[in-house]
Design a protein around this motif. Structure first.
Motif, mmCIF file in Angstrom:
data_model
loop_
_atom_site.group_PDB
_atom_site.id
_atom_site.type_symbol
_atom_site.label_atom_id
_atom_site.label_comp_id
_atom_site.label_asym_id
_atom_site.label_seq_id
_atom_site.Cartn_x
_atom_site.Cartn_y
_atom_site.Cartn_z
ATOM 1 N N ALA A 73 9.328 14.723 -10.874
ATOM 2 C CA ALA A 73 8.154 14.295 -10.121
ATOM 3 C C ALA A 73 8.506 14.097 -8.646
ATOM 4 N N GLU A 74 9.689 13.576 -8.359
ATOM 5 C CA GLU A 74 10.109 13.420 -6.966
ATOM 6 C C GLU A 74 10.262 14.770 -6.284
ATOM 7 N N ARG A 75 10.819 15.737 -6.988
ATOM 8 C CA ARG A 75 10.977 17.077 -6.409
ATOM 9 C C ARG A 75 9.622 17.698 -6.104
ATOM 10 N N LYS A 76 8.667 17.526 -7.022
ATOM 11 C CA LYS A 76 7.337 18.108 -6.816
ATOM 12 C C LYS A 76 6.590 17.419 -5.670
ATOM 13 N N SER A 77 6.762 16.115 -5.553
ATOM 14 C CA SER A 77 6.006 15.380 -4.547
ATOM 15 C C SER A 77 6.654 15.402 -3.165
ATOM 16 N N ASN A 114 2.263 13.946 -10.075
ATOM 17 C CA ASN A 114 3.199 15.047 -10.238
ATOM 18 C C ASN A 114 3.991 14.976 -11.531
ATOM 19 N N GLY A 115 3.519 14.194 -12.483
ATOM 20 C CA GLY A 115 4.111 14.237 -13.809
ATOM 21 C C GLY A 115 4.929 13.038 -14.226
ATOM 22 N N TYR A 116 5.083 12.045 -13.388
ATOM 23 C CA TYR A 116 5.875 10.884 -13.783
ATOM 24 C C TYR A 116 5.010 9.922 -14.570
ATOM 25 N N GLY A 117 5.498 9.522 -15.734
ATOM 26 C CA GLY A 117 4.826 8.520 -16.545
ATOM 27 C C GLY A 117 5.874 7.830 -17.391
ATOM 28 N N PRO A 118 6.257 6.613 -17.077
ATOM 29 C CA PRO A 118 7.341 5.966 -17.816
ATOM 30 C C PRO A 118 7.015 5.746 -19.285
ATOM 31 N N GLN A 125 0.825 -1.207 0.000
ATOM 32 C CA GLN A 125 0.000 0.000 0.000
ATOM 33 C C GLN A 125 0.859 1.258 0.000
ATOM 34 N N VAL A 126 1.937 1.253 0.771
ATOM 35 C CA VAL A 126 2.841 2.405 0.807
ATOM 36 C C VAL A 126 3.489 2.606 -0.552
ATOM 37 N N ARG A 127 3.953 1.520 -1.147
ATOM 38 C CA ARG A 127 4.609 1.611 -2.462
ATOM 39 C C ARG A 127 3.650 2.133 -3.521
ATOM 40 N N ASN A 128 2.421 1.615 -3.518
ATOM 41 C CA ASN A 128 1.440 2.068 -4.509
ATOM 42 C C ASN A 128 1.063 3.526 -4.298
ATOM 43 N N ALA A 129 0.977 3.967 -3.034
ATOM 44 C CA ALA A 129 0.657 5.372 -2.752
ATOM 45 C C ALA A 129 1.777 6.282 -3.257
ATOM 46 N N GLU A 130 3.035 5.872 -3.049
ATOM 47 C CA GLU A 130 4.165 6.673 -3.551
ATOM 48 C C GLU A 130 4.145 6.757 -5.070
ATOM 49 N N LEU A 131 3.847 5.647 -5.729
ATOM 50 C CA LEU A 131 3.800 5.637 -7.186
ATOM 51 C C LEU A 131 2.678 6.531 -7.708
ATOM 52 N N LYS A 132 1.513 6.468 -7.081
ATOM 53 C CA LYS A 132 0.403 7.319 -7.512
ATOM 54 C C LYS A 132 0.737 8.798 -7.299
#
Length: 116
Positions: free
Chosen positions: A98-102, A80-84, A68-75
């Motif tokens: 995206a990491e900087r924004k989040s 915030n703009g991350y999309g592989p 749940q923590v991992r999925n919340a971080e990914l969402k």
């Protein structure tokens, strides 16, 4: 031929007598071992099984929480703009942005100015 084999058998029997006597002495001096109570054994098995089941449930809950923590971080990164799949050639930059924004804004401590 038979004479030689008789001597061999006799020597073998004579050499084993002290070993047999010693083994019998150990058995006589050893305390009698009681057989374990089957009710106690089955109760300990049930306790062991219950402990294993509890441990299994605990690990399952830990995995679920980590997922749940991992999925919340990914969402959060995706919001915030991350999309592989969006721009694979710009992968590292998109992820870093995206990491900087989040990332939560670090509070700058506002304290009294020192009078040096």
């Amino acid at each position: 031929m038979w004479k030689g084999s008789r001597h061999w058998v006799a020597a073998l029997l004579i050499s084993t007598v002290p070993l047999v006597a010693e083994a019998q002495g150990e058995m006589a001096s050893a305390p009698a071992q009681s057989k374990p109570d089957t009710a106690t054994t089955s109760a300990s098995r049930a306790d062991s099984k219950a402990q294993k089941q509890a441990l299994k449930e605990q690990r399952k809950a830990e995995r679920k929480q980590a997922r749940q923590v991992r999925n919340a971080e990914l969402k959060n990164l995706e919001r915030n703009g991350y999309g592989p799949q969006a721009a694979p050639d710009q992968y590292p930059e998109n992820l870093l942005n995206a990491e900087r924004k989040s990332a939560p804004q670090k509070a700058i401590p506002v304290g009294p100015a020192s009078s040096n």
